[in-house]
Design a protein around this motif. Structure first.
Motif, short mmCIF file in Angstrom:
data_model
loop_
_atom_site.label_atom_id
_atom_site.label_comp_id
_atom_site.label_asym_id
_atom_site.label_seq_id
_atom_site.Cartn_x
_atom_site.Cartn_y
_atom_site.Cartn_z
N LEU A 34 0.72 -0.96 -0.06
CA LEU A 34 -0.07 0.14 0.03
C LEU A 34 0.78 1.24 -0.09
O LEU A 34 0.38 2.25 0.65
N VAL A 80 -5.64 -6.83 0.51
CA VAL A 80 -5.36 -5.97 -0.57
C VAL A 80 -5.90 -6.48 -1.87
O VAL A 80 -5.54 -7.38 -2.21
N ASP A 83 -3.34 -2.74 -5.62
CA ASP A 83 -2.18 -1.63 -4.83
C ASP A 83 -1.38 -1.17 -5.91
O ASP A 83 -0.34 -1.58 -6.16
N VAL A 88 -5.48 2.35 -4.75
CA VAL A 88 -5.65 1.24 -3.79
C VAL A 88 -7.12 0.75 -3.48
O VAL A 88 -8.04 1.51 -3.30
N VAL A 90 -9.04 -1.87 -0.79
CA VAL A 90 -8.72 -3.01 0.38
C VAL A 90 -10.02 -3.44 0.64
O VAL A 90 -10.97 -2.41 1.03
#
Length: 138
Positions: A34, A80, A83, A88, A90
């Motif tokens: 990340l 995740v 990335d 990103v 999540v």
């Protein structure tokens, strides 16, 4: 013998990495760094929700504070999904308090767009927001 594409192989590896945590009930290990979140400026940020909800201020120390805006408790398991350098995604689960999936898209080191949805306190949530650095944390 048929070979898997790199994309399928990466997806399979990520799935297999999450299996032990899911089976054993322990926290999932981060599959990715990340790193994009580390490039955000530290300090006070203001969240402006697109649905008209009152703005909210938070102190950003690592950028990861932006992932679980509706689940403030520690110890949630994170997976995740994406990335990238500027984005990103999540997915996380907070035992006994629901789950969420958050996408954060970086427009600059002091400006991001956030989309999140899930279940918190037994109720569904969904929001889109813009987060902008406003100064130092107090």
């Amino acid at each position: 013998m048929k070979f898997m594409s790199n994309r399928k192989l990466v997806a399979l590896s990520a799935l297999l990495a999450a299996v032990p945590a899911a089976v054993l009930g322990g926290p999932a290990l981060a599959q990715s760094s990340l790193a994009m979140l580390d490039t955000l400026e530290k300090g006070a940020w203001e969240l402006r929700f697109r649905d008209g909800t009152a703005p909210r201020s938070i102190c950003v120390r690592s950028g990861r504070e932006l992932i679980q805006l509706r689940h403030s408790e520690p110890g949630c398991n994170r997976f995740v999904v994406e990335d990238g350098a500027d984005e990103v995604t999540v997915q996380y689960t907070c035992r006994g308090n629901g789950y969420g999936r958050t996408n954060i898209r970086k427009e600059g080191s002091s400006l991001v767009q956030i989309d999140s949805q899930g279940i918190a306190d037994g109720r569904p949530f969904q929001f889109s927001a813009e987060a902008r650095r406003t100064g130092s944390c107090r």
